[in-house]
Write a protein that holds these residues in place. Structure first.
Motif, mmCIF file in Angstrom:
data_model
loop_
_atom_site.group_PDB
_atom_site.id
_atom_site.type_symbol
_atom_site.label_atom_id
_atom_site.label_comp_id
_atom_site.label_asym_id
_atom_site.label_seq_id
_atom_site.Cartn_x
_atom_site.Cartn_y
_atom_site.Cartn_z
ATOM 1 N N GLU A 230 0.810 -1.214 0.000
ATOM 2 C CA GLU A 230 0.000 0.000 0.000
ATOM 3 C C GLU A 230 0.848 1.271 0.000
ATOM 4 O O GLU A 230 0.324 2.356 -0.218
ATOM 5 N N ASP A 248 -7.165 -6.833 -5.423
ATOM 6 C CA ASP A 248 -8.290 -7.438 -6.139
ATOM 7 C C ASP A 248 -8.780 -6.554 -7.278
ATOM 8 O O ASP A 248 -9.100 -7.042 -8.357
ATOM 9 N N ARG A 253 -7.558 3.986 -5.804
ATOM 10 C CA ARG A 253 -7.820 4.230 -4.385
ATOM 11 C C ARG A 253 -8.636 5.521 -4.252
ATOM 12 O O ARG A 253 -8.456 6.478 -5.021
ATOM 13 N N SER A 320 -12.604 5.416 5.217
ATOM 14 C CA SER A 320 -12.199 4.162 4.582
ATOM 15 C C SER A 320 -11.479 4.476 3.273
ATOM 16 O O SER A 320 -11.660 5.552 2.691
ATOM 17 N N PRO A 325 -7.163 -4.242 -0.423
ATOM 18 C CA PRO A 325 -7.611 -5.627 -0.208
ATOM 19 C C PRO A 325 -7.943 -5.876 1.254
ATOM 20 O O PRO A 325 -7.303 -5.330 2.159
ATOM 21 N N GLU A 326 -8.960 -6.691 1.471
ATOM 22 C CA GLU A 326 -9.408 -6.980 2.829
ATOM 23 C C GLU A 326 -8.274 -7.568 3.656
ATOM 24 O O GLU A 326 -7.563 -8.472 3.220
ATOM 25 N N GLY A 327 -8.110 -7.019 4.843
ATOM 26 C CA GLY A 327 -7.082 -7.518 5.739
ATOM 27 C C GLY A 327 -5.707 -6.907 5.545
ATOM 28 O O GLY A 327 -4.794 -7.180 6.330
ATOM 29 N N ARG A 328 -5.524 -6.082 4.505
ATOM 30 C CA ARG A 328 -4.208 -5.483 4.282
ATOM 31 C C ARG A 328 -4.099 -4.173 5.055
ATOM 32 O O ARG A 328 -4.983 -3.324 4.997
ATOM 33 N N SER A 329 -3.005 -4.016 5.769
ATOM 34 C CA SER A 329 -2.754 -2.774 6.481
ATOM 35 C C SER A 329 -1.918 -1.846 5.600
ATOM 36 O O SER A 329 -1.558 -2.196 4.479
#
Length: 543
Positions: A230, A248, A253, A320, A325-329
């Protein structure tokens, strides 16, 4: 971070070099510019040595009033790890409590070997400054950053706890201790018009505004960082593509803010490049990328929601980042809320009368081949309108924000050639209609990134890169222009060095430049800097 980057970072740690966080990738094993050794002044070395010019930017200095001033030291620390500095802040004595300007200044120094690091400064829980650091020379560098923090005067009028952190790692390889001192200088004179209150979210989630709020603005210091994918979100590709950073939905962004689950604002995040970025620290040793040392917050005008927020109850406020992606910090999104109050009313009522979101797009196409390709585009549009019934009549605020981004990403197997051409647009129109004629402010923001990194013969890594930060703003009333500004901050760099060797065998060369132009009804600033092998060869100013 590309596969190429990962190889370089590993080799750097083993061999005692420090390229830092990286990114995509140029084209041949060349020196600077055309690939031939450029002509240069006698005082410019043939390649980088163990020292270079201290970091500086072409951005305008903070203009300071010619009035009496008082200074307070807010933080003074040496950052060796991830332990925050904690102290206390007390307002200055002898300069009153309403100031014409308040200027923050950070003075820093570091030497040895170190990555770029991200930092923040909180006073009373309010984030008043976010920054990143330069990478040092073996002999050491010093730098400074100034920021106008007058808008936080409400916070600065009281005594508060202070927390500052520039997360760092110091060991046998990464030896640079980041030594900083932060001061605030308060200038007397005619008090500046500032927000009446500066709020933070209770427990990081809820907001309760004064019941007589008539204007509300949220600011979010949104940064993708941490050395993972990220940090280079603009390079991420779909899972089926053979690349080291996946997402995904690809690279689009968008930073959103919601109130009680309802979308209240959208914005494009600025594509920051830190001082180890694009696999090549020699691009940034003297001139950082735009906004790298003074990270600006994304702003959302929430005034259409003031009637809702003024009901005396806590409201859930959430930020947000679309596309993560879900779970990515990797994203940090601290929130401040600036409030202007109607001193002649105890309660300011109002209502949201329009909220239309549409036109959301986020498409990514992967094309395999000898040169892999990802072409992506995304965008969104949001209009919100609401009124407040103030002591000076009903005031309606209408905001329309339109986002658009395009990405053309090209790379070869092994990512030995890796390039990106990307453009982001963030257009905003704010119309305030109340007593008298309506006032409209239109702001057009454009961010650009165009570059390539190539790993060529002899392990010579070359990066060629151009970054742009542009904005046009105009305010009109009755069809007449009452204020305007035009910003064009352009960075260009071309640097080459040998990877997988000790630091003293890199044989690095590079030319970098920045031109910062700001024209408008408030004045003019035009400055251009050029460096060759870390030597400042040009510093021109004029309008």
């Amino acid at each position: 971070m590309s596969m190429l980057t990962g190889v370089i970072l590993l080799a750097s740690a083993l061999l005692g070099t420090a390229p830092a966080h990286a990114a995509p990738a140029p084209a041949t094993d060349a020196s600077v510019g055309t690939g031939d050794t450029p002509s240069r002044p006698a005082d410019v070395p043939a390649e980088f040595g163990t020292d270079w010019h201290d970091p500086l930017t072409a951005a305008p200095p903070v203009i300071k009033p010619a009035t009496r001033s008082c200074q307070v030291v807010v933080a003074e620390a040496q950052f060796r790890d991830f332990t925050p500095y904690r102290g206390t802040y007390t307002p200055p004595q002898g300069c009153g409590d309403h100031w014409s300007k308040v200027v923050l200044r950070l003075d820093g120094k570091v030497k040895g070997r170190q990555f770029d690091r991200l930092g923040y400064l909180h006073v009373g829980g309010v984030e008043i400054f976010r920054t990143s650091t330069p990478e040092p020379s073996p002999d050491g560098i010093e730098w400074s950053v100034e920021k106008d923090v007058t808008r936080y005067s409400d916070t600065l009028r009281g005594a508060h706890d202070v927390e500052m952190l520039i997360g760092n790692v110091v060991d046998d390889t990464y030896t640079g201790v980041i030594d900083v001192k932060v001061t605030l200088t308060f200038f007397t004179g005619r008090p500046a018009a500032t927000p009446d209150r500066v709020l933070t979210l209770a427990d990081g989630a809820t907001l309760t505004t004064p019941r007589n709020s008539e204007r509300i603005v949220a600011e979010v210091y949104a940064t993708g960082s941490g050395g993972g994918c990220e940090e280079y979100w603009y390079l991420t590709v779909p899972a089926e593509a053979p690349y080291s950073c996946h997402a995904d939905d690809g690279p689009y962004r968008e930073v959103q803010i919601a109130i009680d689950g309802q979308l209240a604002g959208i914005a494009t995040p600025f594509p920051h490049v830190w001082t180890g970025g694009w696999s090549n620290p020699f691009l940034w040793y003297v001139i950082p990328g735009p906004r790298a040392f003074d990270i600006k917050p994304v702003e959302y005008d929430l005034t259409p929601f003031a009637g809702l927020l003024n009901d005396g109850r806590p409201h859930r406020v959430e930020v947000s980042v679309v596309g993560v992606p879900e779970g990515r910090s990797g994203w940090s999104t601290p929130v401040n809320v600036l409030v202007w109050q109607d001193e002649k009313k105890a309660v300011v009522g109002g209502k949201v009368v329009r909220r239309e979101a549409g036109g959301f797009t986020d498409s990514t196409t992967y094309t395999p081949g000898a040169e892999h390709r990802v072409d992506a585009e995304g965008g969104h549009r949001l209009t919100v309108a609401g009124y407040v019934d103030t002591s000076h009549g009903r005031v309606t605020t209408t905001i329309t924000r339109t986002l658009a981004a395009t990405f053309a990403h090209r790379w070869t197997d092994g990512e030995t050639v890796d390039g990106l051409d990307a453009t982001w647009r963030d257009d905003e129109t704010v119309t305030v209609d109340g007593r008298g004629s309506a006032r409209t402010t239109r702001t057009h923001r454009t961010y650009t990134m165009n570059g390539t990194t190539t790993l060529g013969a002899g392990d010579r890594l070359r990066t060629v890169l151009t970054l742009g930060d542009r904005a046009d703003a105009v305010t009109t009333r009755n069809g007449r222009r009452t204020a305007w500004s035009r910003l064009d901050d352009t960075y260009t760099g071309d640097a080459t060095f040998t990877v997988n060797v000790p630091r003293d065998q890199r044989h690095a060369v590079g030319t970098t430049s920045e031109r910062y132009r700001l024209h408008g009804s408030s004045g003019c600033h035009d400055r251009e800097l050029t460096t060759v092998q870390g030597v400042l060869t040009e510093d021109r100013s004029g309008c």
